[in-house]
Design a protein around this motif. Structure first.
Motif, PDB file in Angstrom:
ATOM      1  N   SER A  19       0.829  -1.204   0.000  1.00 38.02           N
ATOM      2  CA  SER A  19       0.000   0.000   0.000  1.00 38.02           C
ATOM      3  C   SER A  19       0.863   1.254   0.000  1.00 38.02           C
ATOM      4  O   SER A  19       0.646   2.185  -0.782  1.00 38.02           O
ATOM      5  CB  SER A  19      -0.919   0.002   1.233  1.00 38.02           C
ATOM      6  N   TRP A  20       1.851   1.269   0.864  1.00 38.34           N
ATOM      7  CA  TRP A  20       2.714   2.454   0.948  1.00 38.34           C
ATOM      8  C   TRP A  20       3.500   2.629  -0.341  1.00 38.34           C
ATOM      9  O   TRP A  20       3.629   3.738  -0.870  1.00 38.34           O
ATOM     10  CB  TRP A  20       3.668   2.322   2.132  1.00 38.34           C
ATOM     11  N   CYS A  21       4.050   1.532  -0.867  1.00 36.54           N
ATOM     12  CA  CYS A  21       4.856   1.619  -2.091  1.00 36.54           C
ATOM     13  C   CYS A  21       4.001   2.047  -3.279  1.00 36.54           C
ATOM     14  O   CYS A  21       4.456   2.828  -4.132  1.00 36.54           O
ATOM     15  CB  CYS A  21       5.519   0.278  -2.381  1.00 36.54           C
ATOM     16  N   ALA A  22       2.761   1.536  -3.353  1.00 35.65           N
ATOM     17  CA  ALA A  22       1.873   1.939  -4.439  1.00 35.65           C
ATOM     18  C   ALA A  22       1.471   3.397  -4.307  1.00 35.65           C
ATOM     19  O   ALA A  22       1.379   4.125  -5.297  1.00 35.65           O
ATOM     20  CB  ALA A  22       0.635   1.045  -4.463  1.00 35.65           C
ATOM     21  N   GLY A  23       1.253   3.835  -3.070  1.00 31.78           N
ATOM     22  CA  GLY A  23       0.854   5.211  -2.835  1.00 31.78           C
ATOM     23  C   GLY A  23       1.984   6.206  -3.012  1.00 31.78           C
ATOM     24  O   GLY A  23       1.742   7.399  -3.205  1.00 31.78           O
ATOM     25  N   HIS A  24       3.222   5.749  -2.932  1.00 32.72           N
ATOM     26  CA  HIS A  24       4.390   6.623  -3.082  1.00 32.72           C
ATOM     27  C   HIS A  24       5.289   6.070  -4.189  1.00 32.72           C
ATOM     28  O   HIS A  24       6.507   5.994  -4.045  1.00 32.72           O
ATOM     29  CB  HIS A  24       5.166   6.714  -1.762  1.00 32.72           C
ATOM     30  N   ARG A  25       4.665   5.716  -5.299  1.00 32.74           N
ATOM     31  CA  ARG A  25       5.400   4.990  -6.329  1.00 32.74           C
ATOM     32  C   ARG A  25       6.548   5.798  -6.914  1.00 32.74           C
ATOM     33  O   ARG A  25       7.615   5.247  -7.205  1.00 32.74           O
ATOM     34  CB  ARG A  25       4.444   4.533  -7.425  1.00 32.74           C
ATOM     35  N   LYS A  26       6.362   7.095  -7.098  1.00 28.45           N
ATOM     36  CA  LYS A  26       7.449   7.911  -7.637  1.00 28.45           C
ATOM     37  C   LYS A  26       8.636   7.925  -6.684  1.00 28.45           C
ATOM     38  O   LYS A  26       9.797   7.830  -7.100  1.00 28.45           O
ATOM     39  CB  LYS A  26       6.962   9.327  -7.910  1.00 28.45           C
ATOM     40  N   THR A  27       8.344   8.032  -5.394  1.00 26.72           N
ATOM     41  CA  THR A  27       9.412   8.040  -4.389  1.00 26.72           C
ATOM     42  C   THR A  27      10.152   6.714  -4.371  1.00 26.72           C
ATOM     43  O   THR A  27      11.388   6.667  -4.301  1.00 26.72           O
ATOM     44  CB  THR A  27       8.818   8.325  -3.000  1.00 26.72           C
ATOM     45  N   VAL A  28       9.396   5.601  -4.438  1.00 28.67           N
ATOM     46  CA  VAL A  28      10.010   4.278  -4.373  1.00 28.67           C
ATOM     47  C   VAL A  28      10.900   4.031  -5.585  1.00 28.67           C
ATOM     48  O   VAL A  28      12.054   3.596  -5.448  1.00 28.67           O
ATOM     49  CB  VAL A  28       8.918   3.187  -4.275  1.00 28.67           C
ATOM     50  N   ALA A 335       5.132  -0.795  -6.623  1.00 24.05           N
ATOM     51  CA  ALA A 335       5.104   0.554  -7.177  1.00 24.05           C
ATOM     52  C   ALA A 335       4.926   0.515  -8.694  1.00 24.05           C
ATOM     53  O   ALA A 335       4.133   1.274  -9.268  1.00 24.05           O
ATOM     54  CB  ALA A 335       6.391   1.293  -6.808  1.00 24.05           C
ATOM     55  N   LEU A 336       5.635  -0.376  -9.361  1.00 21.01           N
ATOM     56  CA  LEU A 336       5.510  -0.489 -10.814  1.00 21.01           C
ATOM     57  C   LEU A 336       4.134  -1.027 -11.215  1.00 21.01           C
ATOM     58  O   LEU A 336       3.555  -0.602 -12.227  1.00 21.01           O
ATOM     59  CB  LEU A 336       6.608  -1.393 -11.361  1.00 21.01           C
ATOM     60  N   LEU A 337       3.609  -1.957 -10.426  1.00 20.37           N
ATOM     61  CA  LEU A 337       2.277  -2.497 -10.733  1.00 20.37           C
ATOM     62  C   LEU A 337       1.191  -1.437 -10.585  1.00 20.37           C
ATOM     63  O   LEU A 337       0.193  -1.457 -11.309  1.00 20.37           O
ATOM     64  CB  LEU A 337       1.977  -3.695  -9.826  1.00 20.37           C
ATOM     65  N   SER A 338       1.355  -0.516  -9.633  1.00 24.23           N
ATOM     66  CA  SER A 338       0.352   0.542  -9.479  1.00 24.23           C
ATOM     67  C   SER A 338       0.333   1.457 -10.694  1.00 24.23           C
ATOM     68  O   SER A 338      -0.668   2.119 -10.970  1.00 24.23           O
ATOM     69  CB  SER A 338       0.638   1.353  -8.212  1.00 24.23           C
ATOM     70  N   TRP A 339       1.438   1.522 -11.442  1.00 25.76           N
ATOM     71  CA  TRP A 339       1.517   2.295 -12.676  1.00 25.76           C
ATOM     72  C   TRP A 339       1.000   1.507 -13.877  1.00 25.76           C
ATOM     73  O   TRP A 339       0.234   1.996 -14.696  1.00 25.76           O
ATOM     74  CB  TRP A 339       2.981   2.674 -12.946  1.00 25.76           C
ATOM     75  N   LEU A 340       1.441   0.259 -13.969  1.00 28.25           N
ATOM     76  CA  LEU A 340       1.235  -0.522 -15.184  1.00 28.25           C
ATOM     77  C   LEU A 340       0.316  -1.727 -14.980  1.00 28.25           C
ATOM     78  O   LEU A 340       0.158  -2.539 -15.892  1.00 28.25           O
ATOM     79  CB  LEU A 340       2.590  -1.017 -15.709  1.00 28.25           C
ATOM     80  N   GLY A 341      -0.255  -1.845 -13.800  1.00 27.47           N
ATOM     81  CA  GLY A 341      -1.034  -3.039 -13.477  1.00 27.47           C
ATOM     82  C   GLY A 341      -2.207  -3.282 -14.405  1.00 27.47           C
ATOM     83  O   GLY A 341      -2.527  -4.431 -14.731  1.00 27.47           O
ATOM     84  N   HIS A 342      -2.888  -2.212 -14.858  1.00 24.97           N
ATOM     85  CA  HIS A 342      -4.031  -2.402 -15.760  1.00 24.97           C
ATOM     86  C   HIS A 342      -3.588  -3.078 -17.054  1.00 24.97           C
ATOM     87  O   HIS A 342      -4.290  -3.943 -17.582  1.00 24.97           O
ATOM     88  CB  HIS A 342      -4.678  -1.043 -16.075  1.00 24.97           C
TER      89      HIS A 342
END
Length: 741
Positions: A19-28, A335-342
């Motif tokens: 959750s944290w990594c997805a919510g702060h994906r740019k930071t991660v 973090a990458l999945l929150s960007w490209l998961g769809h």
């Protein structure tokens, strides 16, 4: 994008991390890139400092080295050879001597060279062959061979090779020279990556889905390799450590990301929204990754119990590579999945058009699982028979230390080895260093009696003149065996000298006489390692079995896992014996038969056992999920194999290709590691996990999941399958997937 509420509601620790990594994906993502650049920058600035320490505690060879260091420093290092031969005439001809002598003087002036014994000197009178065509100079270093830097060894090679001409061929041999010949493995890494890309494309059918495991593994592994370089200044690491770490880290890194991405796609296509799909994948496959990675690291770091610093450095390097790729899979991948998961989760047109079974289990693996379910006994017998046949060569295992005679024919160390064997006998490639501590200072009579006793020992071809230190209390000379350094006859000679020949002369001269040098040190290393290996295996197996019992609440699962993982290790060791000791397919692979280096079985066990546990955990965790939902043990086995068979065999195929790519070079040790690990992973995934394990669990049926109540109460609870309630809600958490994407 702020942390999604759906993820925060999930109770698993890994889901909260996701959750944290997805919510702060740019930071991660930025943090990983910055960490990679920073670590590579620091490692490039400091460089590597490889050092191999084969000392094995309070052994005789180590005592010989310590005595020389304290009283005869000039002789404390190893001795390498500069071998030269002429196409016509003799090496003693003035034209040859005028070319060789200045070169030897130049070598003697190089850093860490304490002296050169020329064949043209009185001390080197025995260093010219009987026919006068071959001669060698002994190059004495002030350090042990593996401690001489590649740069210093390369200077010796460059100066020696300057005497090459059409009429005079100059070659070099010895540990320091062999270390300088190690080659970079960029080509092997590229081949392994290309194979992984192809397999991932076939598995996922999507460039984006293929790219995520590759990117995750490379970022984690790149950071790990940089840290290994820095740590090489703090811990003694042999030069093969980085290559081994890359081999293992690349394989497990891609596999760990592959398992998580596969589980994410299942969740997303089952109807979950993006955030919950990531959370559920991390809380199931992510937990399995943590457990599997921790098991590999425990198995590797368990080598510290052997008390051998040579293995410690390799264990730290490999463990660090596994750790960093595992951390990348648990943080960077969400973090990458929150960007490209769809795009990753969306079925391809081909998959949308393909007809499916009502239960959703399509393809080869559901049908295979049902075949095993219907005929478990024949399947189990077939699996055991395959493994038993491959294990048979282990009973002929000869553990030792392979010499330069196994190097590639194009290397200077192999050419020097062949020349020495031709001109003087194979034993001149691995002289024994005899160190005598004389009681009353200079004692020529006592020293002569020691030299004569060694010279008269069965199996000794010749001895060199003895050299004494300033006060005459310490003397050293070389003894040459009739046999090659790797032959059992040389090991027998070392033992005979120590046990039968030297004790008598020690008593009569009141001296202490020690057999040392690289060859004797390898004999001691093998003996020490062989004596500790059973304890190491027992500790790792018991630890892993206890962890499995805690996780799966079963007595059968840890016993089954221990036995089957040992089968995978033993079968891969059998392949090693057949190929590298017996020489089967040697011409195809560029190897010749010889003993198996003593550290190979240790590392092979640690890695194969750990990687076998990976597949055990991924498969059994899915079977347990099915069992927890349905209570049908037979159906759970079918369901587990049906849902994981494709991804486990794909992951294994990636590892096999990566490992085999490292067998493309000329280094025998890396060939050993590459082929043995590829065999172990292939057999474990395609025979043990796909055939033997489901057959055995089918036969045992409900007994698989039994655990005595008294034991259940005493064991801590550690779930590996996340929140099953969340899994049940996946299908109702969002509308059906839009077929148009």
């Amino acid at each position: 994008m702020s942390a999604p509420q759906t993820l925060n509601e999930h109770r698993g620790l890994l889901a909260r991390i996701a959750s944290w990594c997805a919510g702060h994906r740019k930071t991660v993502v930025a943090a990983w890139v910055v960490a990679l650049v920073a670590v590579i920058g620091v490692s490039s600035a400091v460089g590597t400092r490889y050092a191999s320490d084969f000392s094995s505690g309070n052994t005789e060879s180590q005592r010989a080295t310590d005595l020389l260091k304290s009283s005869f420093p000039a002789e404390a290092g190893d001795t390498d050879q500069i071998v030269f031969t002429v196409s016509s005439g003799k090496v003693t001809d003035p034209s040859v001597r005028s070319r060789i002598q200045p070169m030897l003087t130049g070598v003697a002036d190089l850093p860490h060279v304490s002296g050169v014994v020329s064949p043209y000197s009185a001390a080197g009178g025995q260093q010219v062959s009987a026919d006068g065509r071959i001669a060698f100079a002994a190059v004495n270093f002030d350090q042990r061979g593996f401690d001489v830097s590649k740069a210093d060894a390369q200077r010796v090679i460059d100066v020696a090779k300057s005497a090459d001409s059409p009429d005079v061929d100059v070659e070099l041999g010895g540990q320091a020279i062999q270390q300088a010949e190690q080659q970079a493995l960029g080509t092997a890494t590229a081949v392994g990556l290309l194979a992984a890309v192809v397999i991932l494309l076939i598995t996922f059918g999507s460039l984006v889905a293929m790219g995520l495991p590759i990117a995750t593994a490379l970022l984690g592994l790149g950071t790990g390799v940089g840290l290994i370089t820095v740590l090489s200044h703090l811990i003694n690491m042999p030069d093969v450590s980085t290559e081994l770490a890359v081999m293992i880290g690349l394989g497990v890194g891609i596999d760990y990301a592959l398992f998580i991405v596969t589980r994410f796609r299942e969740n997303y296509r089952a109807g979950a929204d993006l955030e919950r799909s990531i959370a559920a994948a991390m809380d199931t496959a992510g937990r399995a990754v943590v457990f599997a990675g921790a098991t590999v690291i425990i198995a590797l770091l368990g080598m510290f119990a052997l008390g051998l610093s040579f293995l410690n450095g390799m264990a730290v390097a490999a463990s660090l590579a596994v750790l960093m790729t595992m951390v990348a899979a648990l943080t960077l991948l969400p973090a990458l999945l929150s960007w490209l998961g769809h795009r990753v989760g969306r079925p391809s047109r081909r998959q949308r058009r393909r007809p499916s079974r009502p239960d959703g289990r399509d393809g080869f693996w559901p049908r295979w699982a049902e075949i095993v379910q219907r005929r478990p006994w024949p399947a189990a017998i077939a699996g055991i028979t395959i493994m038993a046949v491959l294990i048979t060569p282990v009973f002929a295992l000869q553990v030792g230390s392979s010499d330069a005679g196994n190097n590639a024919p194009s290397t200077t160390t192999r050419k020097a080895y062949d020349l020495l064997a031709e001109g003087f006998g194979a034993g001149f490639n691995g002289p024994l260093q005899i160190v005598a501590e004389l009681p009353n200072g200079s004692d020529p009579d006592g020293l002569n009696r020691i030299v004569d006793a060694v010279k008269g020992a069965p199996g000794v071809a010749s001895v060199s003149p003895a050299r004494t230190n300033g006060d005459g209390r310490t003397a050293v000379f070389s003894a040459y065996s009739d046999a090659a350094p790797q032959d059992q006859a040389t090991t027998d000679l070392v033992n005979d000298l120590r046990d039968d020949i030297l004790p008598g002369v020690e008593q009569s001269t009141s001296s202490t006489v020690l057999v040392g040098g690289p060859t004797a040190n390898q004999v001691d290393f093998v003996k020490t390692l062989s004596s500790k290996l059973p304890l190491f295996i027992a500790v790792v197996v018991l630890l892993a079995a206890l962890l499995l019992m805690v996780v799966f609440r079963s007595v059968v699962i840890p016993v089954q896992a221990a036995l089957m993982n040992l089968l995978s290790f033993a079968a891969s060791l059998g392949v090693v014996v057949a190929v590298f000791q017996w020489g089967w397919f040697g011409g195809l692979l560029g190897v010749t038969g010889g003993p198996i280096d003593a550290f190979i079985p240790v590392f092979l066990f640690a890695i194969v056992f750990g990687l076998s546990m990976d597949y055990e955990v991924f498969l059994v965790s899915r079977i347990r999920e099915e069992w927890a939902r349905s209570g049908d043990s037979s159906g759970a086995v079918v369901g587990g194999v049906a849902t994981t068979g494709r991804v486990i065999t794909a992951a294994a195929a990636i590892m096999v290709c990566v490992f085999l790519s490292f067998a493309l070079g000329d280094d025998r040790v890396l060939k050993l590691f590459g082929i043995s690990l590829a065999a172990g992973v292939f057999l474990d995934a395609f025979v043990v996990r796909s055939l033997l394990l489901p057959a055995v669990l089918q036969i045992l049926d409900r007994t698989t999941w039994k655990l005595p109540d008294w034991l259940d109460r005493r064991l801590p609870h550690l779930a590996i399958d996340g929140e099953l309630v969340e899994e049940r809600r996946l299908k109702t958490s969002r509308p059906a997937l839009d077929e148009a994407g």
